[in-house]
Write a protein that holds these residues in place. Structure first.
Motif, PDB file in Angstrom:
ATOM      1  N   VAL A  44     134.757  21.692  29.344  1.00  0.00           N
ATOM      2  CA  VAL A  44     134.707  20.837  28.161  1.00  0.00           C
ATOM      3  C   VAL A  44     134.754  19.371  28.605  1.00  0.00           C
ATOM      4  O   VAL A  44     135.127  19.065  29.735  1.00  0.00           O
ATOM      5  CB  VAL A  44     135.886  21.125  27.188  1.00  0.00           C
ATOM      6  CG1 VAL A  44     135.881  22.571  26.716  1.00  0.00           C
ATOM      7  CG2 VAL A  44     137.232  20.759  27.796  1.00  0.00           C
ATOM      8  N   GLU A  66     143.024  31.638  25.620  1.00  0.00           N
ATOM      9  CA  GLU A  66     141.723  31.020  25.874  1.00  0.00           C
ATOM     10  C   GLU A  66     140.780  32.098  26.390  1.00  0.00           C
ATOM     11  O   GLU A  66     141.144  32.871  27.287  1.00  0.00           O
ATOM     12  CB  GLU A  66     141.826  29.898  26.912  1.00  0.00           C
ATOM     13  CG  GLU A  66     140.462  29.259  27.203  1.00  0.00           C
ATOM     14  CD  GLU A  66     140.517  28.164  28.263  1.00  0.00           C
ATOM     15  OE1 GLU A  66     140.048  27.056  27.984  1.00  0.00           O
ATOM     16  OE2 GLU A  66     141.041  28.416  29.373  1.00  0.00           O
ATOM     17  N   SER A  74     139.908  23.136  30.892  1.00  0.00           N
ATOM     18  CA  SER A  74     140.512  23.110  29.544  1.00  0.00           C
ATOM     19  C   SER A  74     141.895  23.750  29.559  1.00  0.00           C
ATOM     20  O   SER A  74     142.788  23.334  28.803  1.00  0.00           O
ATOM     21  CB  SER A  74     139.609  23.803  28.524  1.00  0.00           C
ATOM     22  OG  SER A  74     139.208  25.078  28.973  1.00  0.00           O
ATOM     23  N   ASP A 139     135.588  29.895  24.346  1.00  0.00           N
ATOM     24  CA  ASP A 139     134.583  29.104  25.075  1.00  0.00           C
ATOM     25  C   ASP A 139     133.857  30.005  26.073  1.00  0.00           C
ATOM     26  O   ASP A 139     133.713  29.667  27.236  1.00  0.00           O
ATOM     27  CB  ASP A 139     135.269  27.922  25.790  1.00  0.00           C
ATOM     28  CG  ASP A 139     134.271  26.891  26.303  1.00  0.00           C
ATOM     29  OD1 ASP A 139     133.111  26.902  25.858  1.00  0.00           O
ATOM     30  OD2 ASP A 139     134.662  26.066  27.157  1.00  0.00           O
ATOM     31  N   LYS A 142     128.026  32.327  24.181  1.00  0.00           N
ATOM     32  CA  LYS A 142     127.941  31.953  22.753  1.00  0.00           C
ATOM     33  C   LYS A 142     127.522  33.112  21.825  1.00  0.00           C
ATOM     34  O   LYS A 142     128.088  33.248  20.743  1.00  0.00           O
ATOM     35  CB  LYS A 142     127.026  30.738  22.564  1.00  0.00           C
ATOM     36  CG  LYS A 142     127.346  29.559  23.505  1.00  0.00           C
ATOM     37  CD  LYS A 142     128.808  29.176  23.533  1.00  0.00           C
ATOM     38  CE  LYS A 142     129.163  28.369  24.773  1.00  0.00           C
ATOM     39  NZ  LYS A 142     130.605  28.128  24.915  1.00  0.00           N
ATOM     40  N   HIS A 165     134.229  26.466  20.820  1.00  0.00           N
ATOM     41  CA  HIS A 165     133.580  25.307  21.429  1.00  0.00           C
ATOM     42  C   HIS A 165     132.058  25.404  21.318  1.00  0.00           C
ATOM     43  O   HIS A 165     131.512  26.489  21.169  1.00  0.00           O
ATOM     44  CB  HIS A 165     133.993  25.213  22.912  1.00  0.00           C
ATOM     45  CG  HIS A 165     133.717  23.883  23.520  1.00  0.00           C
ATOM     46  ND1 HIS A 165     132.876  23.706  24.594  1.00  0.00           N
ATOM     47  CD2 HIS A 165     134.169  22.648  23.185  1.00  0.00           C
ATOM     48  CE1 HIS A 165     132.837  22.430  24.911  1.00  0.00           C
ATOM     49  NE2 HIS A 165     133.604  21.759  24.077  1.00  0.00           N
ATOM     50  N   ASN A 166     131.407  24.258  21.362  1.00  0.00           N
ATOM     51  CA  ASN A 166     129.926  24.139  21.364  1.00  0.00           C
ATOM     52  C   ASN A 166     129.294  24.497  20.020  1.00  0.00           C
ATOM     53  O   ASN A 166     128.123  24.913  19.992  1.00  0.00           O
ATOM     54  CB  ASN A 166     129.274  25.002  22.461  1.00  0.00           C
ATOM     55  CG  ASN A 166     129.770  24.676  23.855  1.00  0.00           C
ATOM     56  OD1 ASN A 166     130.483  25.470  24.455  1.00  0.00           O
ATOM     57  ND2 ASN A 166     129.411  23.517  24.361  1.00  0.00           N
ATOM     58  N   ILE A 199     133.695  21.361  18.019  1.00  0.00           N
ATOM     59  CA  ILE A 199     134.728  22.407  18.036  1.00  0.00           C
ATOM     60  C   ILE A 199     134.976  22.810  16.589  1.00  0.00           C
ATOM     61  O   ILE A 199     135.337  21.963  15.760  1.00  0.00           O
ATOM     62  CB  ILE A 199     136.051  21.907  18.661  1.00  0.00           C
ATOM     63  CG1 ILE A 199     135.835  21.409  20.102  1.00  0.00           C
ATOM     64  CG2 ILE A 199     137.110  23.000  18.632  1.00  0.00           C
ATOM     65  CD1 ILE A 199     137.075  20.773  20.740  1.00  0.00           C
TER      66      ILE A 199
END
Ligand SMILES: C[S@@+](CC[C@H](N)C(=O)[O-])C[C@H]1O[C@@H](n2cnc3c(N)ncnc32)[C@H](O)[C@@H]1O
Length: 206
Positions: A44, A66, A74, A139, A142, A165-166, A199
């Protein structure tokens, strides 16, 4: 004598000035090194890292998960927030080389007592992590986001947060996830973009 008196009256001079970022200089150097070595640009942004740290502290999160550690960038930011709250992070990484790097970087940051790096496929490893979560940071790959949301959101505590994220720069790879969080009856959603990647923050209603 007069000089000595002046020295005694002067305020103490710190060996290392406390930086405005609130990051220990040795950890700041470590973080910069992780980013410099991150040829795949997996980590990140620094702004997103700072945001994660502040959010963990501000929400007093204690049990944090996470999904997708890479080399631990991160995780170190989250770990600094957890140093403040007294909490713990479990971070899961599929790639064995990155998982080893993450564990080594966490150790260098002095956060091994807070951050546990687990090597493996998060779909297999998450069921082995005990308890519920105050905050989850997703994260990983995707297109898997919706599957992870379906798997983990039931384990987020009421009043807790599920972050992904993303959601701006890779939005098209996770449209099913974005639709799922919008229609979930227990979810309140917003998106922030400290570092322009986006985010999503999904708050689980009490
Ligand atoms: C974007 S990187 C994570 C970056 C990290 N959060 C950071 O900021 O330092 C995504 C990572 O997720 C890992 N990953 C993808 N799918 C995974 C899965 N199912 N289980 C565990 N790790 C996974 C990849 O190997 C990759 O290292």
């Amino acid at each position: 004598m007069v000089v000595a008196a002046c020295i005694l009256a002067a305020p103490p001079v710190l060996a290392q000035p406390v930086p405005a970022t609130g990051v220990d200089p040795a950890i700041a150097k470590l973080l910069a090194g992780i980013r410099a070595a991150d040829k795949g640009q997996l980590a990140v942004s620094e702004e997103d890292g700072r945001f994660l740290r502040v959010l963990v502290g501000a929400t007093n999160a204690r049990q944090v998960l996470e999904i997708g550690a890479a080399s631990g960038y991160s995780a170190i930011w989250i770990g600094m927030g957890l140093r403040q709250t007294g909490g713990k992070l479990t971070t899961i990484e599929f790639d064995p080389v990155r998982a080893r790097e993450a564990a080594a970087n966490v150790q260098r940051a002095g956060l091994s007592d807070i951050v546990k790096v687990v090597h493996g496929d998060a779909f297999q490893e998450i069921p082995k992590v005990a308890g519920s979560f105050d905050l989850v940071f997703l994260d990983a790959w995707k297109p898997d986001y919706k599957k992870f949301f379906d798997m983990v959101f039931p384990r987020v505590n009421p009043g807790g947060l599920f972050l992904a994220h993303n959601v701006i720069n890779k939005k098209n790879e996770m449209l099913d996830f974005l639709a799922a969080i919008e229609k979930h009856p227990m979810a309140l959603n917003t998106t922030v973009s400290p570092g322009h990647e986006g985010i999503s923050i999904t708050y689980k209603r009490r």
